[in-house]
Structures are given as C-alpha cells and as structure tokens.
Design a protein around this motif. Structure first.
Motif, PDB file in Angstrom:
ATOM      1  N   THR A  32      34.669  43.378  41.537  1.00  0.00           N
ATOM      2  CA  THR A  32      34.888  44.594  40.749  1.00  0.00           C
ATOM      3  C   THR A  32      33.722  44.897  39.821  1.00  0.00           C
ATOM      4  OG1 THR A  32      36.011  43.390  38.967  1.00  0.00           O
ATOM      5  CG2 THR A  32      37.380  44.209  40.767  1.00  0.00           C
ATOM      6  N   PHE A  33      32.631  44.118  39.925  1.00  0.00           N
ATOM      7  CA  PHE A  33      31.492  44.333  39.030  1.00  0.00           C
ATOM      8  C   PHE A  33      30.354  45.084  39.701  1.00  0.00           C
ATOM      9  CE2 PHE A  33      31.939  39.826  40.281  1.00  0.00           C
ATOM     10  CZ  PHE A  33      30.928  39.720  41.231  1.00  0.00           C
ATOM     11  N   GLY A  34      30.601  45.619  40.904  1.00  0.00           N
ATOM     12  CA  GLY A  34      29.619  46.458  41.572  1.00  0.00           C
ATOM     13  C   GLY A  34      29.697  47.886  41.062  1.00  0.00           C
ATOM     14  N   PRO A  35      28.925  48.804  41.665  1.00  0.00           N
ATOM     15  CA  PRO A  35      28.876  50.179  41.170  1.00  0.00           C
ATOM     16  C   PRO A  35      30.187  50.933  41.272  1.00  0.00           C
ATOM     17  CG  PRO A  35      27.736  49.982  43.271  1.00  0.00           C
ATOM     18  CD  PRO A  35      28.020  48.587  42.802  1.00  0.00           C
ATOM     19  N   GLU A  36      31.070  50.514  42.170  1.00  0.00           N
ATOM     20  CA  GLU A  36      32.357  51.202  42.306  1.00  0.00           C
ATOM     21  C   GLU A  36      33.405  50.641  41.338  1.00  0.00           C
ATOM     22  OE1 GLU A  36      35.304  52.872  45.820  1.00  0.00           O
ATOM     23  OE2 GLU A  36      33.586  51.633  46.355  1.00  0.00           O
ATOM     24  N   GLY A  37      33.101  49.520  40.702  1.00  0.00           N
ATOM     25  CA  GLY A  37      34.039  48.932  39.758  1.00  0.00           C
ATOM     26  C   GLY A  37      35.381  48.638  40.407  1.00  0.00           C
ATOM     27  N   ARG A  38      36.435  48.910  39.666  1.00  0.00           N
ATOM     28  CA  ARG A  38      37.764  48.642  40.198  1.00  0.00           C
ATOM     29  C   ARG A  38      38.207  49.703  41.195  1.00  0.00           C
ATOM     30  NH1 ARG A  38      39.884  44.297  37.776  1.00  0.00           N
ATOM     31  NH2 ARG A  38      41.884  44.638  38.807  1.00  0.00           N
ATOM     32  N   GLY A  39      37.323  50.636  41.490  1.00  0.00           N
ATOM     33  CA  GLY A  39      37.617  51.593  42.549  1.00  0.00           C
ATOM     34  C   GLY A  39      37.821  50.933  43.901  1.00  0.00           C
ATOM     35  N   VAL A  40      37.345  49.698  44.060  1.00  0.00           N
ATOM     36  CA  VAL A  40      37.534  48.991  45.334  1.00  0.00           C
ATOM     37  C   VAL A  40      38.997  48.650  45.577  1.00  0.00           C
ATOM     38  CG1 VAL A  40      35.195  48.052  45.394  1.00  0.00           C
ATOM     39  CG2 VAL A  40      37.017  46.748  44.266  1.00  0.00           C
ATOM     40  N   GLU A  41      39.832  48.796  44.560  1.00  0.00           N
ATOM     41  CA  GLU A  41      41.271  48.558  44.755  1.00  0.00           C
ATOM     42  C   GLU A  41      41.848  49.476  45.827  1.00  0.00           C
ATOM     43  OE1 GLU A  41      43.561  47.137  40.927  1.00  0.00           O
ATOM     44  OE2 GLU A  41      42.248  48.821  40.394  1.00  0.00           O
ATOM     45  N   ARG A  42      41.226  50.658  45.978  1.00  0.00           N
ATOM     46  CA  ARG A  42      41.721  51.617  46.979  1.00  0.00           C
ATOM     47  C   ARG A  42      41.665  51.040  48.390  1.00  0.00           C
ATOM     48  NH1 ARG A  42      37.402  53.785  49.716  1.00  0.00           N
ATOM     49  NH2 ARG A  42      35.368  53.333  48.780  1.00  0.00           N
ATOM     50  N   LEU A  43      40.811  50.035  48.608  1.00  0.00           N
ATOM     51  CA  LEU A  43      40.643  49.421  49.926  1.00  0.00           C
ATOM     52  C   LEU A  43      41.695  48.358  50.209  1.00  0.00           C
ATOM     53  CD1 LEU A  43      36.753  49.064  49.789  1.00  0.00           C
ATOM     54  CD2 LEU A  43      38.072  50.835  50.970  1.00  0.00           C
ATOM     55  N   GLN A  44      42.537  48.090  49.224  1.00  0.00           N
ATOM     56  CA  GLN A  44      43.645  47.135  49.350  1.00  0.00           C
ATOM     57  C   GLN A  44      43.182  45.775  49.882  1.00  0.00           C
ATOM     58  OE1 GLN A  44      46.382  49.605  51.757  1.00  0.00           O
ATOM     59  NE2 GLN A  44      47.559  49.932  49.884  1.00  0.00           N
ATOM     60  N   PRO A  45      42.220  45.155  49.202  1.00  0.00           N
ATOM     61  CA  PRO A  45      41.802  43.817  49.623  1.00  0.00           C
ATOM     62  C   PRO A  45      42.892  42.793  49.315  1.00  0.00           C
ATOM     63  CG  PRO A  45      40.802  44.353  47.525  1.00  0.00           C
ATOM     64  CD  PRO A  45      41.513  45.606  47.989  1.00  0.00           C
ATOM     65  N   ASP A  46      42.714  41.608  49.840  1.00  0.00           N
ATOM     66  CA  ASP A  46      43.681  40.539  49.584  1.00  0.00           C
ATOM     67  C   ASP A  46      43.564  40.007  48.159  1.00  0.00           C
ATOM     68  OD1 ASP A  46      44.869  39.973  52.425  1.00  0.00           O
ATOM     69  OD2 ASP A  46      42.706  40.185  52.709  1.00  0.00           O
TER      70      ASP A  46
END
Length: 219
Positions: A187-201
């Motif tokens: 979550t520390f990349g440029p998208e931040g917690r926006g990666v939650e949309r990808l529903q990772p494990d």
C-alpha cells in the motif's frame, strides 16, 4: 519449501523517478521536452512502453510504430542511469533476511528486462538475498502469465503450492490468479490503498509486517 516471490519496481524499490527520466530522455531527443512528471509514477511501474504511450498520447501521436522505435532508446537511457534516484522501500533488507531465517525461499519475478533487473539489484545491494530472479525476457512470456512466477519459485527451490506473490499492481494480482497462489499487494506505492480495489488476499503497509503476513498466508 515455503516461498515468497517479490515484484521489483514499486514493491521492493521506488524506481519511478529513474524510469520517468529515461522516458523523458526519449521525448527530449525528439525535440518535445519532458512530457512526464512525478504524477505519472503509477504509469512508470507499468513499464517502458506504458510511459512512452502516455507521453506520446499527450502529443496525439501514440502509435505503436513510434513507441516500438523509442523503446530501445528508453532502455539504453535507463541502463545508463538506473540507480540515480531509485531507493529501496524502508525495511526491505531486514524483512527478506527475516524470511530467510524463518526457512522461506525468496525470489524476484519482474517485468523489467532480466539484465536490467540484475544490474539494479546488484547496485542496490540486494541481489545476493534472493535465490532466483526472473525478468521480462527470461522466458518467452512475462507476467501476468504464470510461467515466470512458476520458474521463480522452482529456481529458488520452493514449492508452488506453498508460495505467494508480493506485488503492487493489477498485473501482479492477475499473475497470482493465473498461478493459483495468494497475492499480497503493498500500500506504499503510488496507488496507495487504492490497490484494495483489486481484492488481494492481503495488504502490506510496511515491510516490518512481512514476516507475520508470510506466516499467516503460508502457515
């Protein structure tokens, strides 16, 4: 053996400034000046062609012929200045060393060309920590195809069914799905917690938490 496979750009290291500089070198060489800036870091983590496409699109010139012609120029510029601004994310070395002490195999699977990935990890002083490194051109296919991931696990001496991928983009999420393994996204990349949309494990907020996360995903 339990195995953690790491993406490189945007996961182990923030490479965006050097990647963007290489793309801008192409645009300057064509007389356009710098077309990309710090706000384009997310595009940088999707690779050289993505950066070229974005820059040329701002000129209304984003055709594949032009992008293909400039891609080798970009790689040359990047290789000549690969670690000027690039930095490891905080806690990387300590986390990988902790995993190794806990009996995990560790590997890198990246869509950066293999020679450039080898050079960068050597410059950053981390190549010796990883049992394998698979790049974009190591095999005939690249992520999100499962084959590079599987090769990374096998070359590190691990077991596919006891492995997971740590990455930062949709490409990494799709790779995990293709390989049938869990995926954790940082979550520390440029998208931040926006990666939650990808529903990772799982999500990783800091490398200090990686050993605990690995134990949970691979008990």
């Amino acid at each position: 053996m339990r195995t953690v496979v790491f993406d490189l750009d945007g996961t182990l290291a923030d490479t965006s400034a050097d990647l963007l500089a290489a793309a801008n070198a192409c645009f300057r060489g064509l007389g356009h000046g710098d077309l990309l800036g710090p706000g384009d870091a997310l595009t940088a983590f999707h690779g050289g062609r993505a950066m070229l496409r974005l820059g040329f699109s701002r000129l209304g010139q984003a055709d594949d012929t032009l992008i293909d012609a400039q891609y080798p120029v970009l790689l040359e510029a990047y290789g000549a200045a690969i670690a000027v601004h690039t930095r490891l994310y905080p806690g990387v070395v300590e986390a990988v060393e902790a995993l190794r002490r806990d009996g995990f195999a560790v590997a890198i699977c990246t869509n950066k060309p293999e020679a450039l990935a080898e050079e960068l990890t050597l410059r950053l002083g981390i190549r010796g920590l990883f049992g394998a490194l698979i790049g974009a051109d190591t095999l005939p296919t690249r992520k999100p195809d499962a084959a590079p991931y599987i090769a990374a696990v096998e070359q590190a001496g691990g077991t596919l069914g006891r492995s997971f991928l740590l990455g930062d983009t949709e490409t990494d999420r799709k790779t995990g799905i293709a390989a049938g393994v869990p995926v954790a996204l940082v979550t520390f990349g440029p998208e931040g917690r926006g990666v939650e949309r990808l529903q990772p494990d799982a999500l990783l907020d800091h490398f200090d938490d990686l050993p605990q996360l690995a134990a949970r995903l691979l008990p």
